[in-house]
Design an enzyme around this catalytic site. Structure first.
Site, short mmCIF file in Angstrom:
data_model
loop_
_atom_site.label_atom_id
_atom_site.label_comp_id
_atom_site.label_asym_id
_atom_site.label_seq_id
_atom_site.Cartn_x
_atom_site.Cartn_y
_atom_site.Cartn_z
N GLU A 283 -5.21 12.70 -8.71
CA GLU A 283 -5.50 11.62 -9.65
C GLU A 283 -6.34 12.14 -10.82
O GLU A 283 -6.14 11.74 -11.97
CB GLU A 283 -6.24 10.49 -8.92
CG GLU A 283 -6.19 9.16 -9.63
CD GLU A 283 -6.62 8.01 -8.70
OE1 GLU A 283 -5.75 7.48 -8.01
OE2 GLU A 283 -7.82 7.70 -8.68
N GLU A 286 -4.07 13.90 -13.00
CA GLU A 286 -3.24 12.92 -13.70
C GLU A 286 -4.01 12.31 -14.87
O GLU A 286 -3.47 12.13 -15.96
CB GLU A 286 -2.79 11.82 -12.72
CG GLU A 286 -1.83 10.82 -13.34
CD GLU A 286 -1.48 9.65 -12.41
OE1 GLU A 286 -1.92 9.67 -11.23
OE2 GLU A 286 -0.78 8.74 -12.86
N CYS A 310 -5.70 3.36 -4.96
CA CYS A 310 -5.98 3.59 -3.54
C CYS A 310 -5.94 2.33 -2.71
O CYS A 310 -5.84 2.40 -1.49
CB CYS A 310 -7.39 4.17 -3.35
SG CYS A 310 -7.69 5.56 -4.37
N SER A 330 -2.28 4.64 -11.69
CA SER A 330 -2.04 6.02 -11.27
C SER A 330 -0.84 6.01 -10.33
O SER A 330 -0.66 5.08 -9.54
CB SER A 330 -3.27 6.55 -10.54
OG SER A 330 -2.92 7.66 -9.76
N LYS A 369 -3.42 -2.28 4.34
CA LYS A 369 -2.82 -0.98 4.70
C LYS A 369 -1.66 -1.16 5.66
O LYS A 369 -0.77 -0.33 5.73
CB LYS A 369 -3.86 -0.07 5.33
CG LYS A 369 -4.97 0.35 4.40
CD LYS A 369 -4.60 1.55 3.57
CE LYS A 369 -5.72 1.91 2.59
NZ LYS A 369 -5.23 2.73 1.48
N GLU A 372 1.08 -1.90 3.42
CA GLU A 372 1.40 -0.70 2.64
C GLU A 372 2.28 0.27 3.44
O GLU A 372 3.24 0.84 2.93
CB GLU A 372 0.10 -0.01 2.21
CG GLU A 372 0.31 1.19 1.30
CD GLU A 372 -0.98 1.94 1.04
OE1 GLU A 372 -1.84 2.02 1.95
OE2 GLU A 372 -1.15 2.46 -0.08
N GLU A 377 9.19 2.33 0.01
CA GLU A 377 9.08 3.62 -0.67
C GLU A 377 8.16 4.59 0.05
O GLU A 377 8.03 5.74 -0.34
CB GLU A 377 8.63 3.42 -2.13
CG GLU A 377 7.29 2.76 -2.34
CD GLU A 377 7.36 1.24 -2.39
OE1 GLU A 377 8.30 0.65 -1.84
OE2 GLU A 377 6.43 0.64 -2.96
N CYS A 526 -13.97 -0.60 0.24
CA CYS A 526 -13.37 -0.59 1.59
C CYS A 526 -14.37 -0.97 2.68
O CYS A 526 -14.00 -1.52 3.71
CB CYS A 526 -12.81 0.78 1.90
SG CYS A 526 -11.62 1.33 0.69
#
Lengths: 596, 395
Positions: A283, A286, A310, A330, A369, A372, A377, A526
């Protein structure tokens, strides 16, 4: 000048600031007034009525959570009238509640259960309304389960979803006896704007909203001799798990966590912090690439500011709410998903294990999560990259099931490889942590020097302020980065989706200009995630944050790019940040979603 | 016209008056005259008139205006509560149909007094058919206000059919585009109402009374009614009666006189104040004053003769409340369900008759512990019917 108000509570005089509610004033006198709809994190509702108190001279009872004190008020919290009303209200709630407590997932951590225990609610006075209601359980979401038969309509979830998170997937619907908490046109939770953040679960006083648990699936994988079960643990888990297992908030239990996981039978105990460090490499690079394309190449297709990616709750939120801003995200996967993709490729190769025999489990402070991991994908390894996601709470349940006396465990270390981490990886668990970790690395890449903050602690990006901002002036850069000479890097951090929405709106309206923005869906980051121990409040989250930063300070390596396993994986496998392999395994794309 | 005294309470003979619907064109003159007066003077006159809110709760209207005037803030609102939803009440519809200008004049007066530039008529969904006519009159009056130099604009908003939105804070939530749920009080609307600005919410009939008082003066107005219940009001008379309809009567009469006038000769009970009011049995007719010293009413008077089962009457009311509770607070949401299922269980002998005593206790808890007037008043009908007609509920 603060006005002080004098009143008595149970005939004890007390003087409190104007605007204080009766429930708070009573707390100063060590008088606890029970309540079910009131929550420290939420605005006042006053709808459960459990907290009603008598105000001498007033024929009706007052909700202590919703009534501000007034001069010379005489409050009685335990008068006959109050006790009778309170008991009746609890009995009413139970008559509308599926009180099958022994079979309830929240058995033992339920505020209604505690209250009915305190008041020794025995024989059911009123008619059981549950058989009349024909409830169904919504299990459509991979993250959470909504069981209306356990719901007491306190609307904590509604206020959480609208006020803290600005999502409003849940709201009160219908009226009278039909009133319930529902979604857009009663659609199943997986079809609506729900971000799976789980903040509602953290605040639900009963078992109406719980995480969808995968405990049995994980046990099955562990018991399967043909499977190699790897487990990764997110940074925020180690500063909160203790709360479920006998410790006070703020306890750091990293070593015991590792020991416990090994005793549970996982074949390899690894650390999401490793891929947090990897995220920083990808990142950070990036970001520098985007900056170059915008500042030097004048490439208008590159979007700045860049947003972190994230937090899967945040990802789903922006997909629904600000789809026009998706190019700012990102492309980096979250550390969990980077780990998943590597576990079934890099790790499998090095260990000589067929990836189809690997079961990848992650322990997360997060319910989003779970969603996710099921995104289509997220199968870049050729398999589902992460098979099962357990919350901190589910792990605590497994530890208890296995009879592990957690507090007595010795500390052990993570397995190698993909088990080494830096302090930068650890602080991913707190709001501002990704930003701080990224700055520690990016600044050093560009200038060759450490960030100009004492002891690497970039304090302006820390803390519980909803939106934080900071500036770092970049000077005396290395020749490759000359285009950044003299640039003041402007960054912002938001946590909790309501704050994210404010920040996004300001960006869309062109009112603020930044280069890099960190967003975490949950309050505090988190460490305040939807999979963390219940209860939660600001004090608890602050303690967990302190623990995170203490963990960072105590690690020998505190910068992601100095993590030897990171250096190694680039040498052996990935090549360099943003390489072809990186793009294949560690980066992703996003989809616009509907506004409801 | 002071009548007989009973139990030292002043009562009035049943007297029909004609102020509210009396045809005249003096609204504009009244407004013009009032705009030349000092605002505090108007408040004092309203307070002196003794006018209490006609929605049923009976707060002194002048005092409400005073509080809103004194509340800090540049932006204030006037709302006319036309969410007439109490079962058995249908007088606001008639007012809006026949004398809307009196309503709007009252709202403009209020706007002038408290310093509000915008007034809203909150019209219940079922009365939407009145809207085209009301809006054209509003448009005319907005022009007239302008000519008088009064910076006040009338506007209309619609309810969506929920009974609870007649509760002023739920009404405000509804106007703000949210689900109509009563708010915690304090703060009261006079300090934090619509859009959190100081707001006066008055019933349709209350605004009409304000216009009338400004026209005839408090002295004249005070000739009507009793110390606790000044003036006159509209009654929506229905049920087993000789002449149902809307009647304007002086306040303070005895229920026995009322029944003599309107009953069918076989009256067993009168439900005063609708589903949220009280049921008075025949034996108490001559001790019951209709007014704030006795049983107040927003206008609903339902007469039941001996052919009626009070179980069915109560069951009907409870079904209504079970559906129309907003569902927000526990005592009201669950309490209404329990009262309804409870009397069904007693009737069908699934529970013993002593369960009625549990239910009466529950109704009393609802009265003191519910969040708003809806839940607090369910017990009125329940306790008064069960107390007076216990056998009919059981057998």
């Amino acid at each position: 000048m603060i006005n002080m108000i004098n009143l008595t509570i149970n005939n004890i005089p007390v003087s409190v600031e104007e605007g204080t509610t009766i429930i708070e004033a009573a707390r100063r006198l060590s008088i606890r007034i029970p309540s079910l709809c009131n929550h420290d994190d939420l605005c006042v509702s006053g709808n459960c009525r459990v907290c009603v108190v008598e105000q001498v001279g007033n024929p009706t009872l007052q909700a202590a959570c919703a009534t501000p004190v007034r001069e010379n008020m005489q409050i009685l919290t335990n008068s006959m009238m109050v006790m009778q009303a309170r008991k009746t209200i609890i009995e009413l709630l139970l008559s509308e509640h599926n009180a099958d407590c022994t079979k309830c997932y929240k058995n033992g951590n339920c505020e209604l259960q505690d209250l009915s225990n305190e008041y020794r609610i025995g024989n059911q006075v009123y008619i059981d309304l549950i058989p009349l209601k024909h409830y169904t359980i919504d299990q459509s979401s991979p993250s959470l389960i909504k069981d209306d038969s356990k719901c007491i309509r306190c609307q904590r979830c509604v206020r959480t979803c609208s006020d803290l998170q600005a999502v409003s997937a849940l709201s009160a619907a219908y009226k009278g006896s039909e009133m319930k908490i529902s979604s857009f046109y009663d659609r199943p939770m997986h079809e609506v704007i729900c971000t799976n953040c789980g903040q509602c679960i953290n605040r639900c006083p009963t078992g109406a909203l719980t995480e969808r648990n995968y405990i049995d699936e994980v046990w099955d994988a562990i018991y399967d001799p043909g499977k190699h079960v790897v487990v990764q643990t997110a940074p925020a888990v180690r500063v909160a798990l203790g709360e479920e297992l006998g410790y006070d908030p703020g306890a750091r239990v990293t070593g015991k966590l590792v020991t416990a996981l090994r005793r549970l039978g996982f074949d390899s105990v690894l650390d999401t912090d490793f891929t947090a460090d990897l995220t920083i490499m990808e990142e950070g690079t990036e970001l520098l690439t985007r900056l170059k394309k915008v500042l030097v190449d004048k490439d208008t297709s590159m979007a700045l500011p860049m947003f972190t990616s994230c937090s899967p709750g945040w990802i789903k939120f922006i997909e629904h709410t600000f789809p026009d801003l998706l190019p700012h995200l990102s492309t980096c996967k979250s550390p969990q998903q980077m780990f998943g993709a590597l576990a079934k490729t890099y790790y499998a190769q090095k260990k000589g294990i067929n990836p189809k025999d690997i079961v990848s489990v992650s322990i997360m402070p997060c319910t989003a999560k779970k969603f996710e991991a099921t995104r289509p994908e997220m199968r870049d390894s050729g398999y589902q990259d992460v098979d099962y996601v357990l919350t901190t709470r589910e792990l605590a349940i497994m530890i208890k099931q296995a009879g592990i006396e957690f507090m007595k465990l010795d500390d052990e270390d993570y397995d190698r490889f993909m088990g080494e981490s830096s302090g930068a990886g650890v602080i991913f668990g707190a709001t501002g942590g990704v930003m701080e970790a990224a700055l520690r690395t990016a600044y050093e890449i560009v200038t060759g020097r450490e960030v100009p903050f004492q002891n690497l602690n970039i304090t302006p990006v820390r803390g519980m302020e909803g939106i934080k901002e900071a500036e770092v002036k970049i000077e005396n850069v290395k020749p490759d980065w000359s285009f950044l000479e003299g640039v003041t890097l402007r960054v912002a951090i938001a946590h909790g989706l309501a704050n994210a929405k404010r920040l996004m709106t300001a960006i869309r309206d062109g009112k603020v200009v930044y280069h890099f923005i960190e967003i975490m869906a949950c309050p505090g980051g988190c460490l305040g995630g939807g999979g963390q121990p219940i209860p939660t409040n600001l004090e608890i989250r602050k303690k967990r944050a302190e623990a995170i930063y203490a963990e960072d300070e105590n690690l020998p390596i505190r910068k992601s790019h100095e993590n030897p396993e990171i250096i190694q994986i680039y040498q052996e496998f990935l090549g360099e940040p943003l390489s072809h392999t990186s793009h294949e395994l560690l980066h992703t794309h996003y989809v616009p979603r509907k506004r409801y | 016209m002071t009548g007989k005294k009973q139990n030292d309470m002043e009562t009035k003979k049943l007297t029909r008056v004609d102020y509210i619907f009396r045809p005249d064109n003096t609204c504009l003159d009244t407004l013009k005259k009032s705009l030349r007066r000092d605002r505090d003077e108007i408040i004092l006159e309203l307070i002196d008139s003794g006018l209490k809110g006609r929605g049923g709760a009976g707060f002194l209207t002048g005092l409400k205006w005073k509080l809103a005037k004194e509340a800090a803030g540049d932006v204030k609102y006037v709302i006319c509560n036309a969410d007439e939803g109490e079962p058995g009440t249908f007088k606001d519809r008639e007012i809006l149909d026949r004398v809307p200008r009196r309503v709007f004049t009252g709202m403009a007066l209020c706007g002038y007094v408290i310093g509000s530039k915008e007034g809203f008529l909150y019209l219940r969904a079922e009365y939407k058919f009145l809207a085209p006519k009301l809006m054209s009159i509003m448009a005319e009056m907005n022009q007239e206000f302008k000519k008088l130099g009064l910076d006040f604009t009338l506007n209309i908003r619609y309810g969506s059919g929920a009974y609870v939105c007649g509760e002023e804070t739920a009404l405000i939530d509804s106007m703000e585009g949210r689900r109509g749920e009563p708010r915690n009080k304090p703060p009261f609307p006079v300090t934090e109402g619509y859009l959190n600005k100081p707001t006066v919410v008055n019933n349709v009939e209350t605004f009409v009374n304000c216009t009338i008082i400004m026209g005839i003066g408090a002295e004249e107005y005070k000739r009507f009614g009793t110390d606790s219940s000044r003036g006159f009001k509209l009654f929506s008379v229905s049920g087993d009666c000789s002449k149902e309809g809307i009647y304007e009567l002086e306040l303070g009469m005895l229920l026995s006189d009322f029944v003599e006038e309107f009953g069918d000769g076989d009256t067993k009970a009168v439900q005063v104040g609708g589903a949220s009011g009280f049921c008075v049995p025949r034996k108490k007719f001559n001790q019951t004053i209709i007014g704030f010293e006795g049983i107040p009413t927003g206008g609903s008077m339902k007469i039941f003769n001996s052919s009626r089962s009070m179980y069915h009457v109560l069951h009907n009311y409870l079904e209504f409340f079970e559906e129309e509770s907003c569902g927000q607070c526990t005592p009201c949401r669950v309490g209404c369900q329990q009262l309804l299922k409870g009397i069904e269980a007693v009737k069908s002998k699934q529970r013993s008759s002593s369960y009625l005593d549990e239910l009466v206790k529950l109704a009393k808890v609802m009265k003191v512990a519910s969040k708003c007037g809806l839940g607090q008043s369910v017990g009125n009908a329940f306790v008064s019917i069960v107390d007076n007609f216990r056998e009919e509920i059981i057998y």
